[in-house]
Scaffold this motif. Structure first.
Motif, PDB file in Angstrom:
ATOM      1  N   ARG A 137     -36.280  60.513  26.329  1.00  0.00           N
ATOM      2  CA  ARG A 137     -35.314  61.640  26.398  1.00  0.00           C
ATOM      3  C   ARG A 137     -34.642  61.844  27.686  1.00  0.00           C
ATOM      4  NH1 ARG A 137     -35.996  67.607  27.463  1.00  0.00           N
ATOM      5  NH2 ARG A 137     -34.772  68.570  26.264  1.00  0.00           N
ATOM      6  N   VAL A 138     -33.190  61.808  27.728  1.00  0.00           N
ATOM      7  CA  VAL A 138     -32.504  61.856  28.636  1.00  0.00           C
ATOM      8  C   VAL A 138     -31.543  63.219  28.962  1.00  0.00           C
ATOM      9  CG1 VAL A 138     -30.356  60.784  29.910  1.00  0.00           C
ATOM     10  CG2 VAL A 138     -31.876  59.431  28.500  1.00  0.00           C
ATOM     11  N   CYS A 139     -31.759  63.747  30.029  1.00  0.00           N
ATOM     12  CA  CYS A 139     -31.147  64.869  30.428  1.00  0.00           C
ATOM     13  C   CYS A 139     -30.190  64.729  31.624  1.00  0.00           C
ATOM     14  CB  CYS A 139     -32.077  66.213  30.793  1.00  0.00           C
ATOM     15  SG  CYS A 139     -31.305  67.834  31.347  1.00  0.00           S
ATOM     16  N   LEU A 140     -28.842  64.840  31.511  1.00  0.00           N
ATOM     17  CA  LEU A 140     -27.896  64.689  32.464  1.00  0.00           C
ATOM     18  C   LEU A 140     -27.419  65.763  33.159  1.00  0.00           C
ATOM     19  CD1 LEU A 140     -26.248  62.063  33.532  1.00  0.00           C
ATOM     20  CD2 LEU A 140     -24.417  62.886  31.894  1.00  0.00           C
ATOM     21  N   LEU A 141     -27.441  65.828  34.514  1.00  0.00           N
ATOM     22  CA  LEU A 141     -27.153  67.072  35.415  1.00  0.00           C
ATOM     23  C   LEU A 141     -25.412  67.024  35.132  1.00  0.00           C
ATOM     24  CD1 LEU A 141     -29.695  66.548  37.956  1.00  0.00           C
ATOM     25  CD2 LEU A 141     -29.696  68.269  36.321  1.00  0.00           C
ATOM     26  N   GLY A 142     -24.941  68.323  35.332  1.00  0.00           N
ATOM     27  CA  GLY A 142     -23.501  68.173  35.339  1.00  0.00           C
ATOM     28  C   GLY A 142     -22.939  67.866  36.766  1.00  0.00           C
ATOM     29  N   GLY A 143     -21.660  68.032  37.081  1.00  0.00           N
ATOM     30  CA  GLY A 143     -21.238  67.777  38.499  1.00  0.00           C
ATOM     31  C   GLY A 143     -20.090  67.093  38.316  1.00  0.00           C
ATOM     32  N   VAL A 144     -19.446  66.982  39.503  1.00  0.00           N
ATOM     33  CA  VAL A 144     -18.041  66.131  39.676  1.00  0.00           C
ATOM     34  C   VAL A 144     -18.449  64.665  39.814  1.00  0.00           C
ATOM     35  CG1 VAL A 144     -16.261  65.535  41.209  1.00  0.00           C
ATOM     36  CG2 VAL A 144     -17.044  67.811  41.052  1.00  0.00           C
ATOM     37  N   VAL A 145     -17.555  63.771  39.031  1.00  0.00           N
ATOM     38  CA  VAL A 145     -17.929  62.236  38.942  1.00  0.00           C
ATOM     39  C   VAL A 145     -17.419  61.579  40.181  1.00  0.00           C
ATOM     40  CG1 VAL A 145     -17.437  60.223  37.680  1.00  0.00           C
ATOM     41  CG2 VAL A 145     -17.681  62.419  36.421  1.00  0.00           C
ATOM     42  N   ARG A 146     -18.416  60.735  40.804  1.00  0.00           N
ATOM     43  CA  ARG A 146     -17.885  59.868  41.887  1.00  0.00           C
ATOM     44  C   ARG A 146     -17.815  58.446  41.214  1.00  0.00           C
ATOM     45  NH1 ARG A 146     -22.010  59.966  46.390  1.00  0.00           N
ATOM     46  NH2 ARG A 146     -20.441  58.771  47.742  1.00  0.00           N
ATOM     47  N   ARG A 147     -16.701  58.360  40.747  1.00  0.00           N
ATOM     48  CA  ARG A 147     -16.608  56.859  40.116  1.00  0.00           C
ATOM     49  C   ARG A 147     -17.163  55.604  40.821  1.00  0.00           C
ATOM     50  NH1 ARG A 147     -12.206  60.077  38.618  1.00  0.00           N
ATOM     51  NH2 ARG A 147     -12.208  60.434  36.504  1.00  0.00           N
ATOM     52  N   ASN A 148     -16.730  55.668  42.176  1.00  0.00           N
ATOM     53  CA  ASN A 148     -17.236  54.247  42.937  1.00  0.00           C
ATOM     54  C   ASN A 148     -18.907  54.504  43.090  1.00  0.00           C
ATOM     55  OD1 ASN A 148     -17.378  56.318  44.585  1.00  0.00           O
ATOM     56  ND2 ASN A 148     -17.219  55.060  46.304  1.00  0.00           N
ATOM     57  N   TYR A 149     -19.485  55.300  42.693  1.00  0.00           N
ATOM     58  CA  TYR A 149     -21.015  55.244  42.903  1.00  0.00           C
ATOM     59  C   TYR A 149     -21.594  55.844  41.768  1.00  0.00           C
ATOM     60  CZ  TYR A 149     -24.796  54.005  45.946  1.00  0.00           C
ATOM     61  OH  TYR A 149     -25.926  53.616  46.789  1.00  0.00           O
ATOM     62  N   LEU A 150     -20.754  55.675  40.533  1.00  0.00           N
ATOM     63  CA  LEU A 150     -21.514  56.412  39.450  1.00  0.00           C
ATOM     64  C   LEU A 150     -22.484  57.105  39.456  1.00  0.00           C
ATOM     65  CD1 LEU A 150     -21.972  52.569  37.944  1.00  0.00           C
ATOM     66  CD2 LEU A 150     -20.124  53.789  37.530  1.00  0.00           C
ATOM     67  N   SER A 151     -21.951  58.570  39.918  1.00  0.00           N
ATOM     68  CA  SER A 151     -22.760  59.655  40.238  1.00  0.00           C
ATOM     69  C   SER A 151     -22.241  60.853  39.950  1.00  0.00           C
ATOM     70  CB  SER A 151     -23.549  59.716  41.699  1.00  0.00           C
ATOM     71  OG  SER A 151     -22.394  59.650  42.590  1.00  0.00           O
ATOM     72  N   LEU A 152     -22.811  61.783  39.694  1.00  0.00           N
ATOM     73  CA  LEU A 152     -22.380  63.310  39.589  1.00  0.00           C
ATOM     74  C   LEU A 152     -23.015  63.989  40.874  1.00  0.00           C
ATOM     75  CD1 LEU A 152     -23.358  63.733  35.760  1.00  0.00           C
ATOM     76  CD2 LEU A 152     -21.004  63.400  36.686  1.00  0.00           C
ATOM     77  N   VAL A 153     -22.084  64.827  41.506  1.00  0.00           N
ATOM     78  CA  VAL A 153     -22.311  65.627  42.614  1.00  0.00           C
ATOM     79  C   VAL A 153     -21.636  67.073  42.546  1.00  0.00           C
ATOM     80  CG1 VAL A 153     -22.580  63.593  44.144  1.00  0.00           C
ATOM     81  CG2 VAL A 153     -20.245  64.428  43.994  1.00  0.00           C
ATOM     82  N   GLY A 154     -22.023  67.738  43.709  1.00  0.00           N
ATOM     83  CA  GLY A 154     -21.271  69.027  43.902  1.00  0.00           C
ATOM     84  C   GLY A 154     -22.251  70.070  43.341  1.00  0.00           C
ATOM     85  N   SER A 155     -21.599  71.326  43.573  1.00  0.00           N
ATOM     86  CA  SER A 155     -22.318  72.682  43.292  1.00  0.00           C
ATOM     87  C   SER A 155     -22.798  72.725  41.820  1.00  0.00           C
ATOM     88  CB  SER A 155     -21.344  73.798  43.527  1.00  0.00           C
ATOM     89  OG  SER A 155     -20.067  73.779  42.772  1.00  0.00           O
ATOM     90  N   LEU A 156     -22.173  72.057  40.978  1.00  0.00           N
ATOM     91  CA  LEU A 156     -22.771  72.174  39.557  1.00  0.00           C
ATOM     92  C   LEU A 156     -23.908  71.385  39.564  1.00  0.00           C
ATOM     93  CD1 LEU A 156     -19.318  71.711  37.320  1.00  0.00           C
ATOM     94  CD2 LEU A 156     -20.880  73.915  37.694  1.00  0.00           C
ATOM     95  N   THR A 157     -24.213  70.331  40.156  1.00  0.00           N
ATOM     96  CA  THR A 157     -25.238  69.390  40.037  1.00  0.00           C
ATOM     97  C   THR A 157     -26.630  70.226  40.611  1.00  0.00           C
ATOM     98  OG1 THR A 157     -23.957  67.714  40.355  1.00  0.00           O
ATOM     99  CG2 THR A 157     -26.316  67.065  40.628  1.00  0.00           C
ATOM    100  N   GLU A 158     -26.152  70.965  41.688  1.00  0.00           N
ATOM    101  CA  GLU A 158     -26.957  71.679  42.685  1.00  0.00           C
ATOM    102  C   GLU A 158     -27.766  72.886  41.639  1.00  0.00           C
ATOM    103  OE1 GLU A 158     -26.193  72.763  46.631  1.00  0.00           O
ATOM    104  OE2 GLU A 158     -24.861  70.920  46.757  1.00  0.00           O
ATOM    105  N   ALA A 159     -26.738  73.395  40.968  1.00  0.00           N
ATOM    106  CA  ALA A 159     -26.861  74.682  40.166  1.00  0.00           C
ATOM    107  C   ALA A 159     -27.796  74.269  39.174  1.00  0.00           C
ATOM    108  CB  ALA A 159     -25.867  75.286  39.602  1.00  0.00           C
ATOM    109  N   ALA A 160     -27.618  73.021  38.339  1.00  0.00           N
ATOM    110  CA  ALA A 160     -28.476  72.522  37.147  1.00  0.00           C
ATOM    111  C   ALA A 160     -29.807  72.167  37.650  1.00  0.00           C
ATOM    112  CB  ALA A 160     -27.746  71.336  36.771  1.00  0.00           C
TER     113      ALA A 160
END
Length: 253
Positions: A137-160
């Motif tokens: 079961r995969v739960c993906l956190l939200g956030g801003v996409v950093r394409r060069n590092y394939l990650s989600l970051v930012g305040s939305l990620t922290e809030a989640a």
């Protein structure tokens, strides 16, 4: 010119000059100063620069170009694979685990395929590994996409992450200092790592021998906050002893 291209040019200019004024950037890119201010605000929130009075400067930790996900994956691949396999063995069926940003955690995800577990992550590479696996079961956190590092970051990620309660977090880093400080080199990721630690009952640090002392100036946590450290045989023995003295378990892959 799209906003993403314009912002990339702003960062590129700062890498060359170190700092620039709003007026200078507006003239160079032939847009209004209000547009530049909005761009700088976005880049500041993403940790790519620091807003200053009347302009912006490159943050110290962003002064060197980031290593892309692909380049990072190629470095120390044998050690990372060994660490990932040993780390995945710590996961029991039906556990809820958080997988940090990074290449080592992608390898951990690969070893979790077919297991009845829940994986929470902001790592898009982890999603790629598990998206077609019906057992996980995969739960993906939200956030801003950093394409060069394939990650989600930012305040939305922290809030989640504030809504998350997990059994384990597998934490990555760019360095483990001889004084026991676990560090990273990107401000935008550091606070997310701290939030992941808060969301987990137990913290597992995955760090191959190349991370001792590694690089990075931003403190994520101390070894006293690590329950288990998974590393390889060449890791600095004095630093490993600090972990044991603080109550952590050291696992050599």
């Amino acid at each position: 010119m799209t906003s993403s291209k314009r912002r990339a040019q702003i960062v590129s200019s700062l890498r060359t000059k170190g700092a620039a004024s709003v007026k200078e950037l507006a003239e160079t890119l032939q847009v209004s100063e209000s547009t530049i201010r909005r761009d700088l605000d976005v880049l500041d929130r993403n940790g790519e620069l620091v807003r200053t009075y009347g302009g912006a400067a490159l943050s110290p930790q962003a002064a060197a170009p980031e290593i892309s996900f692909a380049a990072s994956a190629e470095r120390d691949s044998a050690e990372k694979e060994a660490v990932a396999e040993r780390a995945a063995a710590l996961v029991e069926d039906d556990m809820v685990v958080v997988l940090d940003i990074g290449t080592s955690t992608r390898l951990i995800a690969r070893h979790l395929r077919g297991r009845p577990v829940t994986v929470i992550t902001a790592n898009l590479a982890v999603l790629d590994e598990l998206r077609d696996d019906e057992a996980v079961r995969v739960c993906l956190l939200g956030g801003v996409v950093r394409r060069n590092y394939l990650s989600l970051v930012g305040s939305l990620t922290e809030a989640a992450l504030r809504q998350v309660s997990s059994d384990l977090v597998f934490l990555s880093c760019t360095g483990v200092r001889p004084n026991g400080h676990v560090v990273d080199d990107m401000e935008i990721e550091t606070q997310i790592k701290r939030s992941m630690i808060e969301a987990a009952d137990q913290v597992v640090l995955v760090a191959s021998e190349a991370k001792f002392p590694g690089t990075g100036s931003l403190r994520v946590c101390s070894l006293a906050q690590i329950d288990t450290l998974v590393t390889t045989a060449g890791a600095d023995p004095k630093t490993l002893e600090l972990c044991r003295q603080a109550g952590g378990k050291v696992v050599i892959a």
